[in-house]
Design a protein around this motif. Structure first.
Motif, PDB file in Angstrom:
ATOM      1  N   CYS A  26       0.792  -1.236   0.000  1.00 47.35           N
ATOM      2  CA  CYS A  26       0.000   0.000   0.000  1.00 47.35           C
ATOM      3  C   CYS A  26       0.820   1.280   0.000  1.00 47.35           C
ATOM      4  O   CYS A  26       0.329   2.313  -0.430  1.00 47.35           O
ATOM      5  N   GLY A  27       2.015   1.240   0.519  1.00 47.31           N
ATOM      6  CA  GLY A  27       2.819   2.444   0.652  1.00 47.31           C
ATOM      7  C   GLY A  27       3.101   2.744   2.108  1.00 47.31           C
ATOM      8  O   GLY A  27       2.680   2.020   3.008  1.00 47.31           O
ATOM      9  N   ASP A  28       3.810   3.835   2.332  1.00 51.50           N
ATOM     10  CA  ASP A  28       4.253   4.174   3.683  1.00 51.50           C
ATOM     11  C   ASP A  28       3.127   4.784   4.514  1.00 51.50           C
ATOM     12  O   ASP A  28       2.285   5.507   4.000  1.00 51.50           O
ATOM     13  N   PHE A  29       3.122   4.465   5.791  1.00 55.42           N
ATOM     14  CA  PHE A  29       2.169   5.007   6.751  1.00 55.42           C
ATOM     15  C   PHE A  29       2.837   5.033   8.117  1.00 55.42           C
ATOM     16  O   PHE A  29       3.864   4.400   8.331  1.00 55.42           O
ATOM     17  N   ASP A  30       2.248   5.780   9.024  1.00 53.80           N
ATOM     18  CA  ASP A  30       2.750   5.880  10.396  1.00 53.80           C
ATOM     19  C   ASP A  30       1.898   4.975  11.275  1.00 53.80           C
ATOM     20  O   ASP A  30       0.734   5.275  11.522  1.00 53.80           O
ATOM     21  N   GLU A  32       1.818   4.608  14.291  1.00 51.91           N
ATOM     22  CA  GLU A  32       1.362   5.278  15.506  1.00 51.91           C
ATOM     23  C   GLU A  32       0.584   6.560  15.202  1.00 51.91           C
ATOM     24  O   GLU A  32       0.187   7.269  16.120  1.00 51.91           O
ATOM     25  N   GLY A  33       0.346   6.828  13.908  1.00 53.07           N
ATOM     26  CA  GLY A  33      -0.363   8.038  13.499  1.00 53.07           C
ATOM     27  C   GLY A  33      -1.848   7.950  13.766  1.00 53.07           C
ATOM     28  O   GLY A  33      -2.392   6.877  14.046  1.00 53.07           O
ATOM     29  N   ASP A  34      -2.500   9.107  13.669  1.00 61.31           N
ATOM     30  CA  ASP A  34      -3.939   9.136  13.927  1.00 61.31           C
ATOM     31  C   ASP A  34      -4.750   9.680  12.750  1.00 61.31           C
ATOM     32  O   ASP A  34      -5.930   9.982  12.892  1.00 61.31           O
ATOM     33  N   SER A  35      -4.122   9.770  11.578  1.00 64.16           N
ATOM     34  CA  SER A  35      -4.880  10.162  10.387  1.00 64.16           C
ATOM     35  C   SER A  35      -5.742   8.980   9.947  1.00 64.16           C
ATOM     36  O   SER A  35      -5.514   7.836  10.362  1.00 64.16           O
ATOM     37  N   ASP A  36      -6.733   9.257   9.120  1.00 63.84           N
ATOM     38  CA  ASP A  36      -7.609   8.185   8.633  1.00 63.84           C
ATOM     39  C   ASP A  36      -6.807   7.088   7.928  1.00 63.84           C
ATOM     40  O   ASP A  36      -7.072   5.902   8.114  1.00 63.84           O
ATOM     41  N   THR A  37      -5.846   7.494   7.124  1.00 63.56           N
ATOM     42  CA  THR A  37      -5.013   6.544   6.400  1.00 63.56           C
ATOM     43  C   THR A  37      -4.206   5.676   7.361  1.00 63.56           C
ATOM     44  O   THR A  37      -4.127   4.461   7.190  1.00 63.56           O
ATOM     45  N   ASP A  38      -3.614   6.297   8.377  1.00 66.83           N
ATOM     46  CA  ASP A  38      -2.829   5.543   9.358  1.00 66.83           C
ATOM     47  C   ASP A  38      -3.706   4.564  10.133  1.00 66.83           C
ATOM     48  O   ASP A  38      -3.295   3.428  10.406  1.00 66.83           O
ATOM     49  N   ILE A  39      -4.902   4.975  10.467  1.00 61.39           N
ATOM     50  CA  ILE A  39      -5.823   4.101  11.208  1.00 61.39           C
ATOM     51  C   ILE A  39      -6.264   2.924  10.338  1.00 61.39           C
ATOM     52  O   ILE A  39      -6.324   1.778  10.803  1.00 61.39           O
ATOM     53  N   GLN A  40      -6.531   3.179   9.055  1.00 61.30           N
ATOM     54  CA  GLN A  40      -6.877   2.089   8.129  1.00 61.30           C
ATOM     55  C   GLN A  40      -5.720   1.100   8.013  1.00 61.30           C
ATOM     56  O   GLN A  40      -5.936  -0.113   8.021  1.00 61.30           O
ATOM     57  N   ALA A  41      -4.517   1.626   7.895  1.00 62.41           N
ATOM     58  CA  ALA A  41      -3.335   0.769   7.781  1.00 62.41           C
ATOM     59  C   ALA A  41      -3.149  -0.056   9.046  1.00 62.41           C
ATOM     60  O   ALA A  41      -2.859  -1.265   8.975  1.00 62.41           O
ATOM     61  N   LYS A  42      -3.310   0.577  10.198  1.00 59.29           N
ATOM     62  CA  LYS A  42      -3.147  -0.131  11.467  1.00 59.29           C
ATOM     63  C   LYS A  42      -4.165  -1.269  11.582  1.00 59.29           C
ATOM     64  O   LYS A  42      -3.837  -2.366  12.029  1.00 59.29           O
ATOM     65  N   GLU A  43      -5.395  -1.003  11.157  1.00 62.95           N
ATOM     66  CA  GLU A  43      -6.418  -2.045  11.197  1.00 62.95           C
ATOM     67  C   GLU A  43      -6.031  -3.229  10.315  1.00 62.95           C
ATOM     68  O   GLU A  43      -6.170  -4.393  10.707  1.00 62.95           O
ATOM     69  N   PHE A  60      -5.685 -13.995   3.814  1.00 63.66           N
ATOM     70  CA  PHE A  60      -5.810 -12.580   4.146  1.00 63.66           C
ATOM     71  C   PHE A  60      -6.026 -11.703   2.919  1.00 63.66           C
ATOM     72  O   PHE A  60      -6.958 -10.896   2.877  1.00 63.66           O
ATOM     73  N   GLU A  61      -5.177 -11.842   1.921  1.00 60.47           N
ATOM     74  CA  GLU A  61      -5.260 -10.940   0.767  1.00 60.47           C
ATOM     75  C   GLU A  61      -6.590 -11.076   0.034  1.00 60.47           C
ATOM     76  O   GLU A  61      -7.183 -10.072  -0.363  1.00 60.47           O
ATOM     77  N   ASP A  62      -7.071 -12.293  -0.135  1.00 58.73           N
ATOM     78  CA  ASP A  62      -8.371 -12.483  -0.796  1.00 58.73           C
ATOM     79  C   ASP A  62      -9.498 -11.847   0.010  1.00 58.73           C
ATOM     80  O   ASP A  62     -10.393 -11.224  -0.554  1.00 58.73           O
ATOM     81  N   ASN A  63      -9.460 -11.999   1.322  1.00 55.84           N
ATOM     82  CA  ASN A  63     -10.537 -11.496   2.176  1.00 55.84           C
ATOM     83  C   ASN A  63     -10.489  -9.989   2.388  1.00 55.84           C
ATOM     84  O   ASN A  63     -11.507  -9.384   2.731  1.00 55.84           O
ATOM     85  N   PHE A  64      -9.326  -9.373   2.201  1.00 58.37           N
ATOM     86  CA  PHE A  64      -9.174  -7.942   2.452  1.00 58.37           C
ATOM     87  C   PHE A  64      -8.696  -7.175   1.221  1.00 58.37           C
ATOM     88  O   PHE A  64      -8.179  -6.068   1.347  1.00 58.37           O
ATOM     89  N   LEU A  65      -8.900  -7.738   0.044  1.00 58.34           N
ATOM     90  CA  LEU A  65      -8.403  -7.112  -1.180  1.00 58.34           C
ATOM     91  C   LEU A  65      -8.977  -5.713  -1.387  1.00 58.34           C
ATOM     92  O   LEU A  65      -8.239  -4.790  -1.735  1.00 58.34           O
ATOM     93  N   SER A  66     -10.251  -5.516  -1.149  1.00 59.68           N
ATOM     94  CA  SER A  66     -10.824  -4.184  -1.370  1.00 59.68           C
ATOM     95  C   SER A  66     -10.242  -3.176  -0.382  1.00 59.68           C
ATOM     96  O   SER A  66      -9.987  -2.028  -0.753  1.00 59.68           O
ATOM     97  N   GLU A  67     -10.011  -3.581   0.865  1.00 58.54           N
ATOM     98  CA  GLU A  67      -9.410  -2.684   1.852  1.00 58.54           C
ATOM     99  C   GLU A  67      -7.953  -2.359   1.501  1.00 58.54           C
ATOM    100  O   GLU A  67      -7.514  -1.219   1.645  1.00 58.54           O
ATOM    101  N   ILE A  68      -7.230  -3.355   0.997  1.00 60.68           N
ATOM    102  CA  ILE A  68      -5.840  -3.146   0.580  1.00 60.68           C
ATOM    103  C   ILE A  68      -5.798  -2.165  -0.586  1.00 60.68           C
ATOM    104  O   ILE A  68      -5.005  -1.217  -0.595  1.00 60.68           O
ATOM    105  N   ASN A  69      -6.660  -2.386  -1.573  1.00 57.40           N
ATOM    106  CA  ASN A  69      -6.711  -1.485  -2.735  1.00 57.40           C
ATOM    107  C   ASN A  69      -7.108  -0.070  -2.332  1.00 57.40           C
ATOM    108  O   ASN A  69      -6.542   0.909  -2.819  1.00 57.40           O
ATOM    109  N   SER A  70      -8.084   0.038  -1.458  1.00 52.07           N
ATOM    110  CA  SER A  70      -8.540   1.346  -0.999  1.00 52.07           C
ATOM    111  C   SER A  70      -7.432   2.093  -0.260  1.00 52.07           C
ATOM    112  O   SER A  70      -7.193   3.282  -0.508  1.00 52.07           O
ATOM    113  N   LEU A  71      -6.752   1.409   0.639  1.00 47.57           N
ATOM    114  CA  LEU A  71      -5.657   2.039   1.371  1.00 47.57           C
ATOM    115  C   LEU A  71      -4.529   2.437   0.432  1.00 47.57           C
ATOM    116  O   LEU A  71      -3.978   3.531   0.538  1.00 47.57           O
TER     117      LEU A  71
END
Length: 86
Positions: A26-30, A32-43, A60-71
């Motif tokens: 997905c790319g870099d994220f923090d 420990e960050g609190d932005s929407d993107t960081d929270i999605q990545a943490k989840e 995992f990848e099959d079940n979370f493909l849409s979330e991975i693509n979105s992030l």
């Protein structure tokens, strides 16, 4: 997850692997960050770790493909990278 003292190192390792995996997809994220993107990545990191802990990481990848693509799209747009197809 049932966690005991002996599993601390194993969970830390699984979390580390999951962070690396999500960053590679997905790319870099923090983490420990609190932005929407960081929270999605943490989840996603937590979900992948749960799959790895239960020896089901291959699903995992099959079940979370849409979330991975979105992030991935959110991170790319946030960084100003060109996104194919848009």
């Amino acid at each position: 997850m049932h966690i005991s003292h002996n599993e601390d190192n194993n969970l830390k390792q699984l979390l580390s692997f999951s962070i690396s995996y999500i960053r590679s997809k997905c790319g870099d994220f923090d983490i420990e960050g609190d932005s929407d993107t960081d929270i999605q990545a943490k989840e996603l990191v937590f979900e992948r770790t749960r799959y790895a802990y239960n020896d089901a990481v291959e699903y995992f990848e099959d079940n979370f493909l849409s979330e991975i693509n979105s992030l991935s799209l959110d991170i790319a747009l946030k960084e100003g990278e060109p996104v194919e197809g848009i």
